[in-house]
Design a protein around this motif. Structure first.
Motif, PDB file in Angstrom:
ATOM      1  N   GLN A   1       0.822  -1.206   0.000  1.00  0.00           N
ATOM      2  CA  GLN A   1       0.000   0.000   0.000  1.00  0.00           C
ATOM      3  C   GLN A   1       0.861   1.263   0.000  1.00  0.00           C
ATOM      4  N   ALA A   2       1.924   1.261   0.786  1.00  0.00           N
ATOM      5  CA  ALA A   2       2.807   2.431   0.840  1.00  0.00           C
ATOM      6  C   ALA A   2       3.466   2.682  -0.514  1.00  0.00           C
ATOM      7  N   ILE A   3       3.858   1.629  -1.195  1.00  0.00           N
ATOM      8  CA  ILE A   3       4.453   1.783  -2.525  1.00  0.00           C
ATOM      9  C   ILE A   3       3.407   2.314  -3.503  1.00  0.00           C
ATOM     10  N   ALA A   4       2.199   1.763  -3.450  1.00  0.00           N
ATOM     11  CA  ALA A   4       1.137   2.206  -4.356  1.00  0.00           C
ATOM     12  C   ALA A   4       0.792   3.677  -4.145  1.00  0.00           C
ATOM     13  N   GLU A   5       0.885   4.144  -2.915  1.00  0.00           N
ATOM     14  CA  GLU A   5       0.565   5.535  -2.604  1.00  0.00           C
ATOM     15  C   GLU A   5       1.590   6.523  -3.159  1.00  0.00           C
ATOM     16  N   ALA A   6       2.725   6.039  -3.621  1.00  0.00           N
ATOM     17  CA  ALA A   6       3.773   6.918  -4.160  1.00  0.00           C
ATOM     18  C   ALA A   6       3.418   7.479  -5.536  1.00  0.00           C
ATOM     19  N   GLY A   7       2.399   6.930  -6.187  1.00  0.00           N
ATOM     20  CA  GLY A   7       1.991   7.414  -7.509  1.00  0.00           C
ATOM     21  C   GLY A   7       0.484   7.345  -7.662  1.00  0.00           C
ATOM     22  N   VAL A   8      -0.052   8.162  -8.561  1.00  0.00           N
ATOM     23  CA  VAL A   8      -1.512   8.248  -8.686  1.00  0.00           C
ATOM     24  C   VAL A   8      -2.151   7.002  -9.293  1.00  0.00           C
ATOM     25  N   ASP A   9      -1.415   6.280 -10.121  1.00  0.00           N
ATOM     26  CA  ASP A   9      -2.014   5.117 -10.791  1.00  0.00           C
ATOM     27  C   ASP A   9      -1.175   3.851 -10.630  1.00  0.00           C
ATOM     28  N   TYR A  10      -0.383   3.777  -9.566  1.00  0.00           N
ATOM     29  CA  TYR A  10       0.496   2.628  -9.383  1.00  0.00           C
ATOM     30  C   TYR A  10      -0.305   1.385  -9.010  1.00  0.00           C
ATOM     31  N   ARG A  11       0.075   0.268  -9.647  1.00  0.00           N
ATOM     32  CA  ARG A  11      -0.459  -1.046  -9.322  1.00  0.00           C
ATOM     33  C   ARG A  11       0.705  -1.892  -8.809  1.00  0.00           C
ATOM     34  N   VAL A  12       0.507  -2.531  -7.667  1.00  0.00           N
ATOM     35  CA  VAL A  12       1.588  -3.269  -7.014  1.00  0.00           C
ATOM     36  C   VAL A  12       1.180  -4.722  -6.819  1.00  0.00           C
ATOM     37  N   LYS A  13       2.085  -5.605  -7.191  1.00  0.00           N
ATOM     38  CA  LYS A  13       1.924  -7.041  -6.909  1.00  0.00           C
ATOM     39  C   LYS A  13       3.153  -7.448  -6.110  1.00  0.00           C
ATOM     40  N   LEU A  14       2.949  -8.010  -4.929  1.00  0.00           N
ATOM     41  CA  LEU A  14       4.045  -8.423  -4.063  1.00  0.00           C
ATOM     42  C   LEU A  14       3.937  -9.910  -3.811  1.00  0.00           C
ATOM     43  N   ILE A  15       5.049 -10.608  -3.995  1.00  0.00           N
ATOM     44  CA  ILE A  15       5.128 -12.043  -3.730  1.00  0.00           C
ATOM     45  C   ILE A  15       6.238 -12.281  -2.707  1.00  0.00           C
ATOM     46  N   VAL A  16       5.922 -12.982  -1.634  1.00  0.00           N
ATOM     47  CA  VAL A  16       6.934 -13.347  -0.641  1.00  0.00           C
ATOM     48  C   VAL A  16       7.655 -14.583  -1.165  1.00  0.00           C
ATOM     49  N   LEU A  17       8.960 -14.446  -1.390  1.00  0.00           N
ATOM     50  CA  LEU A  17       9.764 -15.541  -1.940  1.00  0.00           C
ATOM     51  C   LEU A  17      10.418 -16.380  -0.861  1.00  0.00           C
ATOM     52  N   GLU A  18      10.872 -15.699   0.204  1.00  0.00           N
ATOM     53  CA  GLU A  18      11.586 -16.368   1.292  1.00  0.00           C
ATOM     54  C   GLU A  18      11.296 -15.654   2.585  1.00  0.00           C
TER      55      GLU A  18
END
Length: 89
Positions: A24-41
């Motif tokens: 959410q914090a990363i997405a809030e850095a831009g007006v149209d940002y879409r973020v997908k996060l995957i936990v690898l380890e």
């Protein structure tokens, strides 16, 4: 103008903030940002995550600041997509 449209990042982050808050914090850095996060380890203190970020013009410096401010560390830029949107004239 050349705009960054998509990046895939390898990031080491602490367990807190959790993956949802981090995204959410990363997405809030831009007006149209879409973020997908995957936990690898996951280990005792940290998580290695892959973050895919898409938007019309990603401000990479702002993204690096958000990651650092949340205690994360950028390990690598694994993929990049840029578009040259300069109008020939």
């Amino acid at each position: 103008m050349v705009n960054v449209k998509r990046v895939v990042l390898d990031v080491l982050k602490p367990h807190q903030p959790n993956a949802l808050e981090f995204s959410q914090a990363i997405a809030e850095a831009g007006v149209d940002y879409r973020v997908k996060l995957i936990v690898l380890e996951m280990d005792e203190n940290t998580e290695t995550v892959q973050i895919e970020l898409a938007g019309s013009a990603i401000d990479f410096n702002a993204i690096q600041s958000v990651i650092a401010n949340m205690g994360g560390s950028l390990h690598s830029i694994d993929e990049v997509e840029v578009h040259n949107e300069t109008v020939a004239g």
